[in-house]
Write a protein that holds these residues in place. Structure first.
Motif, PDB file in Angstrom:
ATOM      1  N   LEU A  75       3.701   1.241  11.102  1.00 18.74           N
ATOM      2  CA  LEU A  75       3.765   1.196   9.640  1.00 18.74           C
ATOM      3  C   LEU A  75       3.822   2.618   9.106  1.00 18.74           C
ATOM      4  CD1 LEU A  75       3.448  -0.452   6.941  1.00 18.74           C
ATOM      5  CD2 LEU A  75       1.003   0.012   7.134  1.00 18.74           C
ATOM      6  N   ASP A  76       4.698   2.821   8.147  1.00 18.11           N
ATOM      7  CA  ASP A  76       4.773   4.080   7.404  1.00 18.11           C
ATOM      8  C   ASP A  76       5.043   3.685   5.964  1.00 18.11           C
ATOM      9  OD1 ASP A  76       5.101   6.590   6.372  1.00 18.11           O
ATOM     10  OD2 ASP A  76       6.647   7.205   7.790  1.00 18.11           O
ATOM     11  N   ALA A  77       3.977   3.554   5.189  1.00 16.47           N
ATOM     12  CA  ALA A  77       4.098   3.073   3.816  1.00 16.47           C
ATOM     13  C   ALA A  77       3.658   4.150   2.842  1.00 16.47           C
ATOM     14  CB  ALA A  77       3.241   1.827   3.629  1.00 16.47           C
ATOM     15  N   VAL A  78       4.413   4.317   1.778  1.00 13.23           N
ATOM     16  CA  VAL A  78       4.086   5.238   0.704  1.00 13.23           C
ATOM     17  C   VAL A  78       3.917   4.397  -0.555  1.00 13.23           C
ATOM     18  CG1 VAL A  78       4.863   7.215  -0.659  1.00 13.23           C
ATOM     19  CG2 VAL A  78       5.381   7.103   1.784  1.00 13.23           C
ATOM     20  N   THR A  79       2.882   4.707  -1.349  1.00 13.33           N
ATOM     21  CA  THR A  79       2.557   3.872  -2.500  1.00 13.33           C
ATOM     22  C   THR A  79       3.489   4.125  -3.682  1.00 13.33           C
ATOM     23  OG1 THR A  79       0.879   5.430  -3.240  1.00 13.33           O
ATOM     24  CG2 THR A  79       0.136   3.592  -1.856  1.00 13.33           C
ATOM     25  N   VAL A  80       4.770   3.937  -3.436  1.00 17.49           N
ATOM     26  CA  VAL A  80       5.794   3.945  -4.480  1.00 17.49           C
ATOM     27  C   VAL A  80       6.670   2.721  -4.238  1.00 17.49           C
ATOM     28  CG1 VAL A  80       5.832   6.445  -4.826  1.00 17.49           C
ATOM     29  CG2 VAL A  80       7.341   5.425  -3.127  1.00 17.49           C
ATOM     30  N   ASN A  81       7.497   2.393  -5.179  1.00 18.41           N
ATOM     31  CA  ASN A  81       8.432   1.282  -5.074  1.00 18.41           C
ATOM     32  C   ASN A  81       7.758   0.005  -4.566  1.00 18.41           C
ATOM     33  OD1 ASN A  81      10.408   3.070  -5.983  1.00 18.41           O
ATOM     34  ND2 ASN A  81      10.906   3.710  -3.915  1.00 18.41           N
ATOM     35  N   ASP A  82       8.131  -0.483  -3.396  1.00 18.53           N
ATOM     36  CA  ASP A  82       7.624  -1.756  -2.882  1.00 18.53           C
ATOM     37  C   ASP A  82       6.115  -1.762  -2.688  1.00 18.53           C
ATOM     38  OD1 ASP A  82      10.213  -2.646  -2.850  1.00 18.53           O
ATOM     39  OD2 ASP A  82      10.488  -2.385  -0.694  1.00 18.53           O
ATOM     40  N   TYR A  83       5.509  -0.622  -2.433  1.00 21.53           N
ATOM     41  CA  TYR A  83       4.075  -0.558  -2.151  1.00 21.53           C
ATOM     42  C   TYR A  83       3.255  -0.001  -3.320  1.00 21.53           C
ATOM     43  CZ  TYR A  83       5.296  -1.497   2.705  1.00 21.53           C
ATOM     44  OH  TYR A  83       5.757  -2.062   3.856  1.00 21.53           O
ATOM     45  N   PHE A  84       3.846   0.097  -4.503  1.00 23.59           N
ATOM     46  CA  PHE A  84       3.149   0.687  -5.642  1.00 23.59           C
ATOM     47  C   PHE A  84       1.849  -0.054  -5.962  1.00 23.59           C
ATOM     48  CE2 PHE A  84       2.184   1.147 -10.146  1.00 23.59           C
ATOM     49  CZ  PHE A  84       2.095   2.523 -10.242  1.00 23.59           C
ATOM     50  N   ASP A  85       1.842  -1.371  -5.872  1.00 23.62           N
ATOM     51  CA  ASP A  85       0.651  -2.150  -6.218  1.00 23.62           C
ATOM     52  C   ASP A  85      -0.504  -1.925  -5.240  1.00 23.62           C
ATOM     53  OD1 ASP A  85       1.887  -3.154  -8.463  1.00 23.62           O
ATOM     54  OD2 ASP A  85       2.509  -5.024  -7.504  1.00 23.62           O
ATOM     55  N   ALA A  86      -0.230  -1.329  -4.112  1.00 26.66           N
ATOM     56  CA  ALA A  86      -1.285  -1.034  -3.137  1.00 26.66           C
ATOM     57  C   ALA A  86      -1.985   0.286  -3.435  1.00 26.66           C
ATOM     58  CB  ALA A  86      -0.701  -1.000  -1.727  1.00 26.66           C
ATOM     59  N   GLN A  87      -1.497   1.019  -4.426  1.00 30.30           N
ATOM     60  CA  GLN A  87      -2.025   2.361  -4.693  1.00 30.30           C
ATOM     61  C   GLN A  87      -3.536   2.390  -4.925  1.00 30.30           C
ATOM     62  OE1 GLN A  87       0.508   5.328  -6.455  1.00 30.30           O
ATOM     63  NE2 GLN A  87      -0.976   5.499  -8.115  1.00 30.30           N
ATOM     64  N   PRO A  88      -4.143   1.508  -5.732  1.00 28.74           N
ATOM     65  CA  PRO A  88      -5.605   1.590  -5.919  1.00 28.74           C
ATOM     66  C   PRO A  88      -6.391   1.413  -4.618  1.00 28.74           C
ATOM     67  CG  PRO A  88      -4.613   0.255  -7.648  1.00 28.74           C
ATOM     68  CD  PRO A  88      -3.538   0.520  -6.626  1.00 28.74           C
ATOM     69  N   ALA A  89      -5.980   0.475  -3.783  1.00 29.43           N
ATOM     70  CA  ALA A  89      -6.685   0.241  -2.520  1.00 29.43           C
ATOM     71  C   ALA A  89      -6.523   1.423  -1.573  1.00 29.43           C
ATOM     72  CB  ALA A  89      -6.181  -1.044  -1.853  1.00 29.43           C
ATOM     73  N   VAL A  90      -5.328   1.975  -1.512  1.00 29.20           N
ATOM     74  CA  VAL A  90      -5.081   3.117  -0.625  1.00 29.20           C
ATOM     75  C   VAL A  90      -5.785   4.362  -1.167  1.00 29.20           C
ATOM     76  CG1 VAL A  90      -3.317   4.607   0.390  1.00 29.20           C
ATOM     77  CG2 VAL A  90      -2.932   2.137   0.246  1.00 29.20           C
ATOM     78  N   LYS A  91      -5.807   4.540  -2.483  1.00 31.54           N
ATOM     79  CA  LYS A  91      -6.515   5.681  -3.069  1.00 31.54           C
ATOM     80  C   LYS A  91      -8.002   5.617  -2.713  1.00 31.54           C
ATOM     81  CE  LYS A  91      -7.728   7.972  -7.362  1.00 31.54           C
ATOM     82  NZ  LYS A  91      -7.594   8.025  -8.811  1.00 31.54           N
ATOM     83  N   ALA A  92      -8.601   4.439  -2.804  1.00 31.89           N
ATOM     84  CA  ALA A  92     -10.016   4.279  -2.440  1.00 31.89           C
ATOM     85  C   ALA A  92     -10.238   4.622  -0.974  1.00 31.89           C
ATOM     86  CB  ALA A  92     -10.480   2.855  -2.735  1.00 31.89           C
ATOM     87  N   LEU A  93      -9.303   4.233  -0.119  1.00 33.11           N
ATOM     88  CA  LEU A  93      -9.413   4.542   1.308  1.00 33.11           C
ATOM     89  C   LEU A  93      -9.301   6.045   1.553  1.00 33.11           C
ATOM     90  CD1 LEU A  93      -9.603   3.781   4.290  1.00 33.11           C
ATOM     91  CD2 LEU A  93      -7.125   3.342   4.232  1.00 33.11           C
ATOM     92  N   VAL A  94      -8.354   6.698   0.907  1.00 27.56           N
ATOM     93  CA  VAL A  94      -8.186   8.150   1.075  1.00 27.56           C
ATOM     94  C   VAL A  94      -9.449   8.880   0.615  1.00 27.56           C
ATOM     95  CG1 VAL A  94      -6.890  10.176   0.297  1.00 27.56           C
ATOM     96  CG2 VAL A  94      -5.670   8.094   0.953  1.00 27.56           C
ATOM     97  N   GLU A  95     -10.007   8.467  -0.511  1.00 25.60           N
ATOM     98  CA  GLU A  95     -11.235   9.092  -0.988  1.00 25.60           C
ATOM     99  C   GLU A  95     -12.392   8.864  -0.019  1.00 25.60           C
ATOM    100  OE1 GLU A  95     -11.640   7.443  -4.916  1.00 25.60           O
ATOM    101  OE2 GLU A  95     -10.150   8.822  -5.750  1.00 25.60           O
ATOM    102  N   ALA A  96     -12.480   7.659   0.541  1.00 31.59           N
ATOM    103  CA  ALA A  96     -13.539   7.364   1.513  1.00 31.59           C
ATOM    104  C   ALA A  96     -13.348   8.188   2.784  1.00 31.59           C
ATOM    105  CB  ALA A  96     -13.562   5.875   1.843  1.00 31.59           C
TER     106      ALA A  96
END
Length: 122
Positions: A75-96
């Motif tokens: 998997l190589d996903a960036v939180t833009v376009n198709d994965y934009f809605d995943a941004q809050p969950a991924v942001k929380a993970l990056v901060e953790a």
């Protein structure tokens, strides 16, 4: 390719394992300034800011690690376009992951409150 719902579930699962202390984040030679790496028996996980600026968009990579063989990127996903809605969950993970690297297991708020509760009054 994973769906946005699957990416959210993956990010939430990784966040939960991080908070439990079951997953430890660090850096390695492949990590940029705001990228973090964790590894389990079968997988390697990279998370971070795509632009190494600590801000969105965020990137998530999952690799199948294999001893004595080349790893395979699953998997190589960036939180833009198709994965934009995943941004809050991924942001929380990056901060953790960033906080875990600093030796913190709980959210920053929980860590600060716990620290303040230990302080004795003047």
């Amino acid at each position: 390719m994973s769906t946005v719902a699957e990416l959210i579930q993956i990010a939430e699962s990784l966040l939960a394992r991080t908070r439990e202390g079951a997953l430890t984040w660090g850096t390695n030679d492949n990590c940029g300034d705001d990228e973090y790496y964790a590894e389990t028996d079968r997988f390697g996980y990279y998370v971070g800011s795509r632009d190494n600026d600590g801000e969105s968009p965020y990137r998530v990579e999952i690799w199948r690690t294999r001893p004595d063989e080349e790893d395979i990127k699953l998997l190589d996903a960036v939180t833009v376009n198709d994965y934009f809605d995943a941004q809050p969950a991924v942001k929380a993970l990056v901060e953790a992951a960033r906080q875990n690297l600093a030796g913190l297991r709980l959210s920053l708020l929980e860590e600060v409150e716990a620290d303040l509760m230990k302080k004795t009054p003047f």
